[in-house]
Design a protein around this motif. Structure first.
Motif, PDB file in Angstrom:
ATOM      1  N   VAL A 254       0.690  -1.317   0.117  1.00  0.00           N
ATOM      2  CA  VAL A 254      -0.004  -0.031   0.099  1.00  0.00           C
ATOM      3  C   VAL A 254       0.732   1.206  -0.015  1.00  0.00           C
ATOM      4  N   SER A 255       0.141   2.496  -0.322  1.00  0.00           N
ATOM      5  CA  SER A 255       0.985   3.732  -0.311  1.00  0.00           C
ATOM      6  C   SER A 255       1.031   4.171   0.705  1.00  0.00           C
ATOM      7  N   LEU A 256       1.997   5.176   1.271  1.00  0.00           N
ATOM      8  CA  LEU A 256       2.200   5.665   2.217  1.00  0.00           C
ATOM      9  C   LEU A 256       1.013   6.492   2.772  1.00  0.00           C
ATOM     10  N   LYS A 257       0.157   6.906   1.816  1.00  0.00           N
ATOM     11  CA  LYS A 257      -1.051   7.693   2.213  1.00  0.00           C
ATOM     12  C   LYS A 257      -2.124   6.680   2.673  1.00  0.00           C
ATOM     13  N   GLU A 258      -2.123   5.323   2.386  1.00  0.00           N
ATOM     14  CA  GLU A 258      -2.971   4.389   2.811  1.00  0.00           C
ATOM     15  C   GLU A 258      -2.695   3.814   3.992  1.00  0.00           C
ATOM     16  N   GLN A 259      -1.397   3.910   4.339  1.00  0.00           N
ATOM     17  CA  GLN A 259      -0.854   3.112   5.639  1.00  0.00           C
ATOM     18  C   GLN A 259      -1.618   3.637   6.675  1.00  0.00           C
ATOM     19  N   LYS A 260      -1.922   2.827   7.818  1.00  0.00           N
ATOM     20  CA  LYS A 260      -2.342   3.021   9.121  1.00  0.00           C
ATOM     21  C   LYS A 260      -1.573   2.400  10.086  1.00  0.00           C
ATOM     22  N   SER A 261      -1.433   3.237  11.168  1.00  0.00           N
ATOM     23  CA  SER A 261      -0.527   2.842  12.395  1.00  0.00           C
ATOM     24  C   SER A 261      -1.242   1.499  12.844  1.00  0.00           C
ATOM     25  N   ASN A 262      -0.338   0.754  13.401  1.00  0.00           N
ATOM     26  CA  ASN A 262      -0.714  -0.390  14.336  1.00  0.00           C
ATOM     27  C   ASN A 262      -0.688   0.076  15.662  1.00  0.00           C
ATOM     28  N   ASN A 263      -0.201   1.241  16.202  1.00  0.00           N
ATOM     29  CA  ASN A 263      -0.174   1.584  17.454  1.00  0.00           C
ATOM     30  C   ASN A 263      -1.160   2.792  17.856  1.00  0.00           C
ATOM     31  N   GLY A 264      -1.399   2.500  19.102  1.00  0.00           N
ATOM     32  CA  GLY A 264      -2.347   3.629  19.943  1.00  0.00           C
ATOM     33  C   GLY A 264      -1.207   4.342  20.580  1.00  0.00           C
ATOM     34  N   PHE A 265      -1.380   5.801  20.993  1.00  0.00           N
ATOM     35  CA  PHE A 265      -0.466   6.631  21.552  1.00  0.00           C
ATOM     36  C   PHE A 265      -1.076   7.077  22.754  1.00  0.00           C
ATOM     37  N   LEU A 266      -0.050   7.353  23.584  1.00  0.00           N
ATOM     38  CA  LEU A 266      -0.639   7.698  24.957  1.00  0.00           C
ATOM     39  C   LEU A 266      -0.140   9.304  25.340  1.00  0.00           C
ATOM     40  N   THR A 267      -1.304   9.942  25.933  1.00  0.00           N
ATOM     41  CA  THR A 267      -1.004  11.368  26.482  1.00  0.00           C
ATOM     42  C   THR A 267      -0.660  11.175  28.078  1.00  0.00           C
ATOM     43  N   PRO A 268       0.702  11.031  28.221  1.00  0.00           N
ATOM     44  CA  PRO A 268       1.145  10.674  29.676  1.00  0.00           C
ATOM     45  C   PRO A 268       1.044  11.832  30.498  1.00  0.00           C
ATOM     46  N   TYR A 269       1.037  11.404  31.796  1.00  0.00           N
ATOM     47  CA  TYR A 269       1.416  12.294  32.898  1.00  0.00           C
ATOM     48  C   TYR A 269       2.873  12.121  33.067  1.00  0.00           C
ATOM     49  N   PHE A 270       3.310  13.405  33.466  1.00  0.00           N
ATOM     50  CA  PHE A 270       4.859  13.593  33.857  1.00  0.00           C
ATOM     51  C   PHE A 270       4.774  14.245  35.250  1.00  0.00           C
ATOM     52  N   TYR A 271       5.783  14.100  35.852  1.00  0.00           N
ATOM     53  CA  TYR A 271       6.089  14.633  37.021  1.00  0.00           C
ATOM     54  C   TYR A 271       6.922  16.103  36.960  1.00  0.00           C
ATOM     55  N   THR A 272       6.538  17.179  37.329  1.00  0.00           N
ATOM     56  CA  THR A 272       7.012  18.488  37.127  1.00  0.00           C
ATOM     57  C   THR A 272       6.957  19.237  38.531  1.00  0.00           C
ATOM     58  N   THR A 273       7.503  20.415  38.745  1.00  0.00           N
ATOM     59  CA  THR A 273       7.313  21.110  39.898  1.00  0.00           C
ATOM     60  C   THR A 273       6.096  21.243  40.260  1.00  0.00           C
ATOM     61  N   ASN A 274       4.909  21.248  39.337  1.00  0.00           N
ATOM     62  CA  ASN A 274       3.529  21.394  39.354  1.00  0.00           C
ATOM     63  C   ASN A 274       3.029  19.981  39.941  1.00  0.00           C
ATOM     64  N   GLY A 275       3.607  18.882  39.934  1.00  0.00           N
ATOM     65  CA  GLY A 275       3.034  17.798  40.300  1.00  0.00           C
ATOM     66  C   GLY A 275       3.061  16.969  38.963  1.00  0.00           C
ATOM     67  N   SER A 276       1.989  15.963  39.234  1.00  0.00           N
ATOM     68  CA  SER A 276       1.897  15.199  38.071  1.00  0.00           C
ATOM     69  C   SER A 276       0.776  15.743  37.010  1.00  0.00           C
ATOM     70  N   GLU A 277       1.207  15.713  35.766  1.00  0.00           N
ATOM     71  CA  GLU A 277       0.364  16.659  35.047  1.00  0.00           C
ATOM     72  C   GLU A 277       0.497  16.195  33.618  1.00  0.00           C
ATOM     73  N   GLN A 278      -0.460  16.355  32.635  1.00  0.00           N
ATOM     74  CA  GLN A 278      -0.079  16.118  31.273  1.00  0.00           C
ATOM     75  C   GLN A 278       0.300  17.619  30.623  1.00  0.00           C
ATOM     76  N   LEU A 279       1.141  17.458  29.680  1.00  0.00           N
ATOM     77  CA  LEU A 279       2.083  18.569  29.300  1.00  0.00           C
ATOM     78  C   LEU A 279       1.308  19.235  28.170  1.00  0.00           C
ATOM     79  N   LYS A 280       1.436  20.616  27.992  1.00  0.00           N
ATOM     80  CA  LYS A 280       0.788  21.141  26.939  1.00  0.00           C
ATOM     81  C   LYS A 280       1.711  21.867  26.181  1.00  0.00           C
TER      82      LYS A 280
END
Length: 314
Positions: A254-280
Protein backbone atom coordinates in the motif's frame (compact mmCIF):
# COMPACT_ATOMS: atom_id res chain seq x y z
CA UNK A 1 4.84 7.78 12.29
CA UNK A 2 6.33 5.27 9.94
CA UNK A 3 4.42 2.02 10.00
CA UNK A 4 6.28 -0.80 11.71
CA UNK A 5 7.52 -3.55 9.49
CA UNK A 6 5.56 -6.79 9.64
CA UNK A 7 7.44 -9.84 8.39
CA UNK A 8 5.67 -12.87 7.00
CA UNK A 9 7.08 -16.22 5.86
CA UNK A 10 5.65 -19.21 4.01
CA UNK A 11 7.05 -22.63 4.77
CA UNK A 12 6.25 -25.78 2.83
CA UNK A 13 6.97 -28.90 4.87
CA UNK A 14 7.12 -32.48 3.68
CA UNK A 15 8.15 -35.22 6.08
CA UNK A 16 11.64 -34.03 7.06
CA UNK A 17 12.42 -34.35 10.74
CA UNK A 18 14.05 -30.98 11.46
CA UNK A 19 13.17 -28.08 9.19
CA UNK A 20 13.90 -24.46 9.97
CA UNK A 21 12.63 -21.18 8.57
CA UNK A 22 14.95 -18.29 9.31
CA UNK A 23 14.60 -14.54 9.28
CA UNK A 24 16.40 -11.63 10.80
CA UNK A 25 14.73 -11.64 14.20
CA UNK A 26 12.73 -14.82 14.83
CA UNK A 27 13.36 -18.41 13.81
CA UNK A 28 10.72 -21.15 13.87
CA UNK A 29 12.08 -24.69 14.36
CA UNK A 30 10.13 -27.83 13.63
CA UNK A 31 10.79 -31.21 15.28
CA UNK A 32 9.05 -34.41 14.16
CA UNK A 33 8.83 -36.98 16.91
CA UNK A 34 8.81 -40.81 16.80
CA UNK A 35 5.08 -40.83 17.73
CA UNK A 36 4.35 -38.71 14.61
CA UNK A 37 3.61 -35.61 16.68
CA UNK A 38 5.26 -32.32 15.67
CA UNK A 39 6.71 -29.73 18.05
CA UNK A 40 7.07 -26.06 17.11
CA UNK A 41 9.82 -24.03 18.77
CA UNK A 42 11.05 -20.47 18.36
CA UNK A 43 14.32 -18.61 18.76
CA UNK A 44 14.28 -14.82 19.12
CA UNK A 45 17.35 -12.66 18.51
CA UNK A 46 15.98 -9.38 19.88
CA UNK A 47 14.94 -8.62 23.46
CA UNK A 48 11.40 -7.71 24.43
CA UNK A 49 7.91 -8.91 23.56
CA UNK A 50 6.80 -10.12 20.12
CA UNK A 51 3.36 -11.24 19.01
CA UNK A 52 3.61 -14.30 16.74
CA UNK A 53 0.79 -15.68 14.61
CA UNK A 54 1.02 -19.04 12.82
CA UNK A 55 -1.58 -20.03 10.24
CA UNK A 56 -1.70 -23.39 8.45
CA UNK A 57 -2.43 -23.13 4.74
CA UNK A 58 -2.77 -26.91 4.44
CA UNK A 59 -3.06 -29.52 7.16
CA UNK A 60 -3.79 -33.24 7.35
CA UNK A 61 -4.01 -35.84 10.11
CA UNK A 62 -4.39 -33.26 12.89
CA UNK A 63 -6.83 -30.61 14.10
CA UNK A 64 -5.07 -27.29 14.78
CA UNK A 65 -5.68 -24.45 12.32
CA UNK A 66 -4.23 -21.28 13.87
CA UNK A 67 -1.96 -20.39 16.74
CA UNK A 68 -0.91 -17.06 18.22
CA UNK A 69 0.94 -15.98 21.33
CA UNK A 70 3.26 -13.35 22.80
CA UNK A 71 6.85 -14.49 23.33
CA UNK A 72 9.31 -12.75 25.64
CA UNK A 73 12.11 -15.25 26.25
CA UNK A 74 15.00 -15.83 23.86
CA UNK A 75 13.68 -19.28 22.96
CA UNK A 76 10.99 -21.76 23.86
CA UNK A 77 8.38 -24.23 22.74
CA UNK A 78 5.24 -22.88 21.07
CA UNK A 79 2.91 -25.87 20.68
CA UNK A 80 2.56 -29.50 19.62
CA UNK A 81 0.58 -30.99 16.76
CA UNK A 82 -0.79 -34.47 17.58
CA UNK A 83 -1.77 -36.93 14.84
CA UNK A 84 -5.33 -38.21 14.51
CA UNK A 85 -3.99 -41.47 13.09
CA UNK A 86 -0.91 -42.23 15.15
CA UNK A 87 0.43 -44.53 12.44
CA UNK A 88 0.60 -41.74 9.85
CA UNK A 89 2.67 -38.52 9.73
CA UNK A 90 1.19 -35.06 9.85
CA UNK A 91 1.62 -33.14 6.60
CA UNK A 92 1.21 -29.39 6.46
CA UNK A 93 2.26 -26.04 5.12
CA UNK A 94 2.07 -22.85 7.12
CA UNK A 95 2.92 -19.19 7.25
CA UNK A 96 3.83 -17.10 10.23
CA UNK A 97 4.08 -13.42 10.98
CA UNK A 98 5.13 -11.33 13.94
CA UNK A 99 5.19 -7.80 15.25
CA UNK A 100 6.89 -6.20 18.22
CA UNK A 101 4.71 -5.74 21.29
CA UNK A 102 1.72 -7.18 23.11
CA UNK A 103 -1.61 -6.42 21.38
CA UNK A 104 -4.00 -4.28 23.43
CA UNK A 105 -2.09 -4.41 26.72
CA UNK A 106 -3.54 -3.17 30.01
CA UNK A 107 -1.92 0.25 29.88
CA UNK A 108 -1.55 2.27 33.06
CA UNK A 109 -2.70 5.61 31.64
CA UNK A 110 -2.24 7.41 34.98
CA UNK A 111 1.39 6.37 35.42
CA UNK A 112 3.60 9.36 36.31
CA UNK A 113 6.68 9.49 34.08
CA UNK A 114 9.82 11.52 34.69
CA UNK A 115 10.82 13.89 31.90
CA UNK A 116 13.77 12.81 29.72
CA UNK A 117 16.47 15.09 31.15
CA UNK A 118 18.04 15.49 34.57
CA UNK A 119 16.11 16.81 37.53
CA UNK A 120 15.77 20.60 38.01
CA UNK A 121 16.41 21.42 34.35
CA UNK A 122 14.02 23.75 32.58
CA UNK A 123 12.44 22.71 29.28
CA UNK A 124 9.89 23.94 26.77
CA UNK A 125 7.49 21.36 25.39
CA UNK A 126 6.42 21.38 21.74
CA UNK A 127 3.88 18.93 20.34
CA UNK A 128 5.14 17.20 17.22
CA UNK A 129 3.08 16.84 14.06
CA UNK A 130 2.57 13.46 12.44
CA UNK A 131 5.03 13.41 9.53
CA UNK A 132 3.14 10.85 7.45
CA UNK A 133 0.06 13.07 7.64
CA UNK A 134 1.90 16.32 6.86
CA UNK A 135 4.22 15.11 4.12
CA UNK A 136 2.50 12.04 2.65
CA UNK A 137 -1.20 12.69 3.23
CA UNK A 138 -1.79 9.55 5.30
CA UNK A 139 -4.37 9.38 8.07
CA UNK A 140 -3.10 10.50 11.49
CA UNK A 141 -3.85 8.11 14.37
CA UNK A 142 -6.84 9.41 16.34
CA UNK A 143 -4.89 9.56 19.60
CA UNK A 144 -1.58 10.75 18.15
CA UNK A 145 0.67 12.45 20.72
CA UNK A 146 4.38 13.11 20.34
CA UNK A 147 6.67 15.72 21.86
CA UNK A 148 9.76 17.75 20.96
CA UNK A 149 12.29 19.33 23.30
CA UNK A 150 14.97 21.61 21.87
CA UNK A 151 18.26 22.23 23.67
CA UNK A 152 21.06 24.67 22.89
CA UNK A 153 23.79 22.14 23.65
CA UNK A 154 24.44 18.39 23.45
CA UNK A 155 22.47 17.47 26.55
CA UNK A 156 22.19 13.96 27.99
CA UNK A 157 18.86 12.19 27.46
CA UNK A 158 17.50 10.16 30.39
CA UNK A 159 15.00 7.33 30.66
CA UNK A 160 11.48 8.32 31.70
CA UNK A 161 10.57 4.99 33.31
CA UNK A 162 11.97 1.59 34.24
CA UNK A 163 12.09 -0.65 31.19
CA UNK A 164 14.04 -2.87 28.83
CA UNK A 165 16.11 -1.53 25.94
CA UNK A 166 14.67 -3.42 22.96
CA UNK A 167 16.05 -1.47 19.99
CA UNK A 168 18.94 0.89 19.27
CA UNK A 169 19.47 2.60 15.91
CA UNK A 170 23.05 3.86 15.69
CA UNK A 171 23.59 4.49 11.96
CA UNK A 172 23.44 8.18 11.11
CA UNK A 173 26.22 10.76 11.22
CA UNK A 174 25.79 14.42 12.11
CA UNK A 175 24.86 16.63 9.16
CA UNK A 176 25.59 20.29 9.89
CA UNK A 177 25.50 21.41 6.24
CA UNK A 178 21.73 21.17 5.79
CA UNK A 179 18.98 23.10 7.56
CA UNK A 180 16.12 20.76 8.43
CA UNK A 181 12.48 21.19 9.30
CA UNK A 182 12.35 17.47 10.03
CA UNK A 183 14.60 14.43 9.73
CA UNK A 184 13.56 10.89 9.01
CA UNK A 185 17.04 9.48 9.60
CA UNK A 186 17.79 9.86 13.28
CA UNK A 187 19.54 7.63 15.78
CA UNK A 188 17.07 6.32 18.32
CA UNK A 189 16.37 4.04 21.24
CA UNK A 190 13.22 2.10 22.09
CA UNK A 191 12.37 0.99 25.63
CA UNK A 192 9.61 -1.46 26.55
CA UNK A 193 7.78 -0.98 29.87
CA UNK A 194 6.11 -3.54 32.12
CA UNK A 195 2.56 -2.53 31.11
CA UNK A 196 3.23 -3.13 27.40
CA UNK A 197 3.93 0.47 26.42
CA UNK A 198 7.04 1.58 24.56
CA UNK A 199 8.97 4.84 24.86
CA UNK A 200 10.60 6.04 21.65
CA UNK A 201 13.49 8.55 21.89
CA UNK A 202 14.98 10.00 18.68
CA UNK A 203 17.83 12.43 18.08
CA UNK A 204 21.05 10.88 19.42
CA UNK A 205 24.57 11.51 18.25
CA UNK A 206 26.09 8.43 16.62
CA UNK A 207 28.08 6.25 19.04
CA UNK A 208 26.91 8.31 22.03
CA UNK A 209 24.63 5.67 23.56
CA UNK A 210 25.29 4.93 27.23
CA UNK A 211 23.17 1.76 27.43
CA UNK A 212 23.13 -1.57 25.60
CA UNK A 213 20.49 -3.67 23.89
CA UNK A 214 18.74 -5.88 26.46
CA UNK A 215 19.72 -3.68 29.41
CA UNK A 216 17.22 -2.72 32.11
CA UNK A 217 17.07 1.04 32.68
CA UNK A 218 15.44 3.11 35.40
CA UNK A 219 14.01 6.63 35.73
CA UNK A 220 16.84 9.10 35.07
CA UNK A 221 19.20 6.45 33.65
CA UNK A 222 21.41 8.16 31.08
CA UNK A 223 20.62 6.88 27.57
CA UNK A 224 22.86 8.94 25.28
CA UNK A 225 23.85 12.39 24.00
CA UNK A 226 21.75 14.58 21.71
CA UNK A 227 22.93 15.24 18.18
CA UNK A 228 22.94 18.61 16.43
CA UNK A 229 19.66 19.09 14.57
CA UNK A 230 20.49 22.48 13.06
CA UNK A 231 23.25 25.03 13.67
CA UNK A 232 22.25 25.90 17.24
CA UNK A 233 19.60 23.30 18.04
CA UNK A 234 19.83 19.84 19.59
CA UNK A 235 16.45 18.17 19.33
CA UNK A 236 14.80 15.22 21.05
CA UNK A 237 11.60 13.63 19.71
CA UNK A 238 9.82 11.32 22.13
CA UNK A 239 6.48 9.58 22.54
CA UNK A 240 4.86 6.63 24.28
CA UNK A 241 2.80 4.08 22.38
CA UNK A 242 1.43 0.55 22.51
CA UNK A 243 0.34 -2.09 20.00
CA UNK A 244 -3.40 -2.08 19.26
CA UNK A 245 -3.66 -3.92 15.94
CA UNK A 246 -2.73 -7.60 15.83
CA UNK A 247 -4.08 -8.21 12.33
CA UNK A 248 -0.88 -9.31 10.62
CA UNK A 249 -2.41 -10.30 7.28
CA UNK A 250 -0.58 -8.61 4.46
CA UNK A 251 -2.87 -7.63 1.59
CA UNK A 252 -0.25 -6.44 -0.84
CA UNK A 253 1.73 -3.25 -0.88
CA UNK A 254 0.00 0.00 0.00
CA UNK A 255 1.10 3.58 -0.49
CA UNK A 256 2.24 5.77 2.38
CA UNK A 257 -1.07 7.60 2.16
CA UNK A 258 -3.01 4.37 2.67
CA UNK A 259 -0.89 3.10 5.55
CA UNK A 260 -2.45 3.05 9.00
CA UNK A 261 -0.55 2.75 12.25
CA UNK A 262 -0.68 -0.44 14.28
CA UNK A 263 -0.15 1.64 17.41
CA UNK A 264 -2.14 3.59 19.93
CA UNK A 265 -0.50 6.65 21.47
CA UNK A 266 -0.56 7.75 25.09
CA UNK A 267 -0.93 11.26 26.46
CA UNK A 268 1.19 10.58 29.53
CA UNK A 269 1.34 12.23 32.91
CA UNK A 270 4.76 13.66 33.75
CA UNK A 271 6.03 14.79 37.11
CA UNK A 272 7.18 18.43 37.25
CA UNK A 273 7.42 21.07 39.96
CA UNK A 274 3.64 21.40 39.52
CA UNK A 275 3.12 17.74 40.40
CA UNK A 276 1.83 15.05 38.03
CA UNK A 277 0.32 16.62 34.91
CA UNK A 278 -0.20 16.23 31.20
CA UNK A 279 2.03 18.49 29.12
CA UNK A 280 0.77 21.39 27.04
CA UNK A 281 2.15 22.76 23.79
CA UNK A 282 4.67 25.62 24.19
CA UNK A 283 4.52 25.50 27.99
CA UNK A 284 7.63 25.70 30.16
CA UNK A 285 8.35 23.12 32.86
CA UNK A 286 10.95 22.39 35.52
CA UNK A 287 11.84 18.70 35.72
CA UNK A 288 11.10 17.23 39.12
CA UNK A 289 9.92 14.04 40.82
CA UNK A 290 9.31 12.76 44.31
CA UNK A 291 10.48 9.53 45.91
CA UNK A 292 7.20 7.72 45.26
CA UNK A 293 7.39 8.53 41.53
CA UNK A 294 11.05 7.62 41.23
CA UNK A 295 10.85 4.26 43.02
CA UNK A 296 7.36 3.18 41.94
CA UNK A 297 8.60 0.27 39.78
CA UNK A 298 11.74 -0.68 41.69
CA UNK A 299 11.80 -4.06 43.39
CA UNK A 300 12.80 -4.05 47.07
CA UNK A 301 16.19 -5.39 46.07
CA UNK A 302 16.69 -2.74 43.38
CA UNK A 303 15.71 0.03 45.79
CA UNK A 304 18.15 -1.26 48.39
CA UNK A 305 20.94 -1.37 45.78
CA UNK A 306 20.08 2.12 44.58
CA UNK A 307 20.18 3.63 48.06
CA UNK A 308 23.58 2.02 48.60
CA UNK A 309 25.12 2.95 45.21
CA UNK A 310 22.89 5.33 43.20
CA UNK A 311 25.69 5.94 40.66
CA UNK A 312 25.21 2.35 39.42
CA UNK A 313 21.74 3.34 38.14
CA UNK A 314 22.80 6.42 36.15
Amino acid sequence: MKKKQIIIFLILLGISHNLTSQNKNITINIKRNSDNSVDFYYEKKLPGSFYISIEFTSLSNTYNKKYHTVVKNNSGRLFKLKPINKEQPINFSYKYSYIQGTPNPKVDKLFAYTLPFKKEKGITILESTNLNEVYFGSEKPSNWKSYVIDRTYADTVCSMRKGLVVKIVNEFNTDTLTQYSYKSKMNSILIEHSDGTFASYKGFKKNSFLVKLGQTVYPQSQLGILDAFNDSTYRLYFHIYYLINNDLNLKGKVSLKEQKSNNGFLTPYFYTTNGSEQLKHKNDYIIDFNEATFFQEFTKREKKKYLKNPENFN
